[in-house]
Design a protein around this motif. Structure first.
Motif, short mmCIF file in Angstrom:
data_model
loop_
_atom_site.label_atom_id
_atom_site.label_comp_id
_atom_site.label_asym_id
_atom_site.label_seq_id
_atom_site.Cartn_x
_atom_site.Cartn_y
_atom_site.Cartn_z
N GLU A 68 3.72 1.67 1.58
CA GLU A 68 4.27 0.69 0.65
C GLU A 68 3.20 -0.33 0.29
O GLU A 68 2.13 -0.38 0.90
CB GLU A 68 5.50 0.02 1.28
N LYS A 69 3.49 -1.13 -0.70
CA LYS A 69 2.50 -2.08 -1.20
C LYS A 69 2.12 -3.09 -0.12
O LYS A 69 2.92 -3.46 0.73
CB LYS A 69 3.03 -2.81 -2.43
N GLY A 70 0.85 -3.51 -0.16
CA GLY A 70 0.37 -4.51 0.78
C GLY A 70 0.11 -3.99 2.17
O GLY A 70 0.22 -4.73 3.15
N ASN A 225 2.85 5.17 -3.12
CA ASN A 225 4.03 4.70 -2.43
C ASN A 225 4.88 5.92 -2.06
O ASN A 225 5.05 6.82 -2.88
CB ASN A 225 4.82 3.75 -3.34
N PRO A 226 5.42 5.98 -0.83
CA PRO A 226 6.19 7.18 -0.42
C PRO A 226 7.36 7.49 -1.34
O PRO A 226 7.66 8.66 -1.59
CB PRO A 226 6.68 6.81 1.00
N SER A 227 8.04 6.45 -1.85
CA SER A 227 9.24 6.70 -2.65
C SER A 227 8.91 7.45 -3.93
O SER A 227 9.70 8.29 -4.40
CB SER A 227 9.93 5.38 -2.99
N HIS A 250 1.49 1.45 7.48
CA HIS A 250 2.73 0.74 7.84
C HIS A 250 2.48 -0.75 7.87
O HIS A 250 1.32 -1.21 7.90
CB HIS A 250 3.25 1.23 9.19
N TYR A 251 3.55 -1.51 7.89
CA TYR A 251 3.45 -2.96 8.04
C TYR A 251 3.21 -3.31 9.51
O TYR A 251 3.44 -2.47 10.40
CB TYR A 251 4.73 -3.63 7.55
N PRO A 252 2.73 -4.53 9.81
CA PRO A 252 2.49 -4.91 11.22
C PRO A 252 3.74 -4.71 12.05
O PRO A 252 4.85 -5.11 11.64
CB PRO A 252 2.11 -6.40 11.11
N ARG A 253 3.57 -4.11 13.20
CA ARG A 253 4.72 -3.82 14.06
C ARG A 253 5.00 -4.95 15.04
O ARG A 253 5.92 -4.86 15.85
CB ARG A 253 4.48 -2.51 14.81
N GLY A 304 9.18 -2.26 -0.72
CA GLY A 304 8.52 -2.97 0.36
C GLY A 304 8.19 -4.40 -0.02
O GLY A 304 8.39 -4.84 -1.16
N VAL A 305 7.70 -5.16 0.95
CA VAL A 305 7.28 -6.55 0.74
C VAL A 305 5.85 -6.66 1.25
O VAL A 305 5.58 -6.50 2.43
CB VAL A 305 8.20 -7.54 1.48
N SER A 306 4.95 -6.94 0.34
CA SER A 306 3.52 -6.93 0.64
C SER A 306 3.11 -8.03 1.60
O SER A 306 3.74 -9.09 1.68
CB SER A 306 2.73 -7.06 -0.66
#
Length: 468
Positions: A68-70, A225-227, A250-253, A304-306
């Protein structure tokens, strides 16, 4: 170092020709053996994304970065140039459209130069690693942009359509011996996707059916983007099949990793004429706003949210504190909850709402709900339930406390004289005797009490009144 300037000197120097992928392979192996940091500035991918990239490079694969973005896809692609040699030689022929390998030229003009010119007269120049990377955004990209087309101007000057010199080469052939990246692959025109088939598999170029074969040497990267990538018909199956490795980002976990990324990328100068001190709980709230947005039922999860959402909000919060410090002559300036009222300008437009789940809520209303949820989540981690009831009873007696982004920190102490000693729990959040930091802590506790429905709140142009 005296670099060779002609082909004879190049042979004497002992330089050996390599493919781009072999060049990257050798330099990556050396970095692994010496323990070098592979991707400086990339946080949170040490155990997930980076090992996948390393294996793909060692497999000499072209890659697709899917996320996703960001999620640092473009940054990682650009960082791959560090595994190229600092410089490589090429045939310095002005008429040549590519940087031909001096030992293995692919253009007819390069081959003629090698065949008909004494080696000490064949000019050699050097191509730096920074110039060996090019990327393109897929929307609006045409076949001629990235692959090539017959040049009508050359035909007008007498060139034959059957001659290689009549062709205009696109960005991909011109990046021969380099790295080419295509962002947002599913948005690429279907005709261009077809044109990429042979480039990915056979590494040759076909322009308007012209009978030419260029043995292109390059690493090709894509992002998506996966979608959209997984949506039927967006990417031709044969093209998917030719991509060697798919790297899932991925985003930070962990929120602390998100804060580390936020501070690193925001690059906010906290010193200067008006120094700024940011309590850690305020950093947590800014990052938690992004975390809450990613989990919100009102926000489109496919989009997503960047990480840029956190970065922009963090810079805005610090700017609001610095303005207050300059106007009220408060040093240091300390961000407060009331400063979050300025996040509309840095947040609106960055959230893509789920039209099915938004229930006609405006983006501003969604943002208000997300900020309230983030404050509540962080507050509950800091403050235990014991003591909150007693503070709530004081407000039930009719006490009102007014706060605001432009209220001097010294006035907060006056407002607390009517509140019992149990209020001191607030200062355990960020223990300090500094008035500005205590003011920030006070607003945090008030906002937390409101988020937990212990008190009510009214708001008007940066000023907030908390009461029963």
């Amino acid at each position: 170092m005296n670099r060779p300037t002609n082909l004879a000197e190049l042979r004497e120097s002992g330089w050996k020709s390599k493919t781009v992928k072999r060049e990257i392979y050798d330099n990556l192996m050396q970095a692994l053996q010496t323990g070098d940091e592979l991707f400086p500035g990339i946080v949170g991918y040490d155990d997930t994304v980076i090992p996948d990239i390393v294996l793909a490079l060692l497999s000499e694969h072209d890659m697709l970065f899917l996320g996703e973005k960001g999620q640092a896809k473009s940054r990682i692609m650009r960082l791959l140039i560090r595994f190229l040699d600092p410089e490589i030689p090429y045939l310095d022929i002005p008429e040549s459209p590519v940087h031909d390998d001096p030992y293995q030229p692919i253009t007819s003009i390069g081959k003629k130069c090698i065949a008909n010119t004494p080696e000490h007269e064949v000019p050699i120049a050097w191509w730096s690693r920074e110039d060996r990377y090019a990327e393109r955004l897929a929307p609006g990209t045409k076949f001629a942009d990235v692959i090539g087309e017959i040049d009508p101007a050359k035909l007008a000057h007498g060139e034959s359509m059957s001659a290689e010199s009549a062709l205009h080469f696109g960005l991909i052939p011109r990046m021969h011996r380099g790295i080419f990246a295509m962002n947002e692959l599913p948005e690429l025109d279907e005709l261009v996707q077809v044109g990429l088939f042979n480039i990915l598999e056979e590494r040759d170029v076909q322009i308007r059916g012209y009978p030419i074969r260029f043995d292109l040497d390059m690493l090709i990267l894509f992002s998506s983007n996966p979608s959209t990538f997984n949506r039927s018909g967006k990417v031709i199956p044969q093209l998917k099949d030719r991509i060697g490795s798919v790297i899932h980002t991925h985003y930070p976990r962990d929120r602390s990793l998100g804060i580390e990324i936020m501070e690193q990328e925001a690059s906010v100068e906290l010193e200067g004429q008006v120094p700024v001190v940011v309590p850690y709980f305020m950093r947590e709230i800014i990052e938690q706003i992004t975390v809450a947005a990613r989990a919100s039922k009102y926000v489109d999860h496919d989009s997503g949210v960047s990480a840029r959402f956190s970065i922009a909000n963090y810079r805005m919060m610090v700017a609001a504190a610095r303005r207050r410090g300059a106007v009220l002559n408060e040093k240091p300036a300390v961000p407060r909850i009331s400063d979050l009222g300025h996040l509309y300008s840095s947040s609106l437009g960055k959230l893509e709402l789920d039209l099915m789940g938004a229930n006609q809520m405006s983006e501003r209303q969604v943002l208000d709900a997300i900020i309230a949820k983030a404050i509540q989540d962080v507050f509950q981690e800091y403050i235990v339930e014991h003591g909150l009831a007693e503070i709530g009873e004081i407000f039930a007696q009719g006490i009102k406390i007014e706060v605001g982004d432009m209220l001097p920190s010294s006035q907060y102490a006056e407002r607390l004289k009517r509140v019992p000693p149990v209020w001191d729990k607030a200062f355990e959040v960020n223990a300090s005797g500094d008035e500005s930091i205590r003011a920030s802590c006070i607003e945090f506790v008030l906002a937390g009490l409101y988020a937990n429905s212990k008190i009510s709140r009214s708001q008007d142009h940066g000023r907030i009144v908390y009461e029963t």
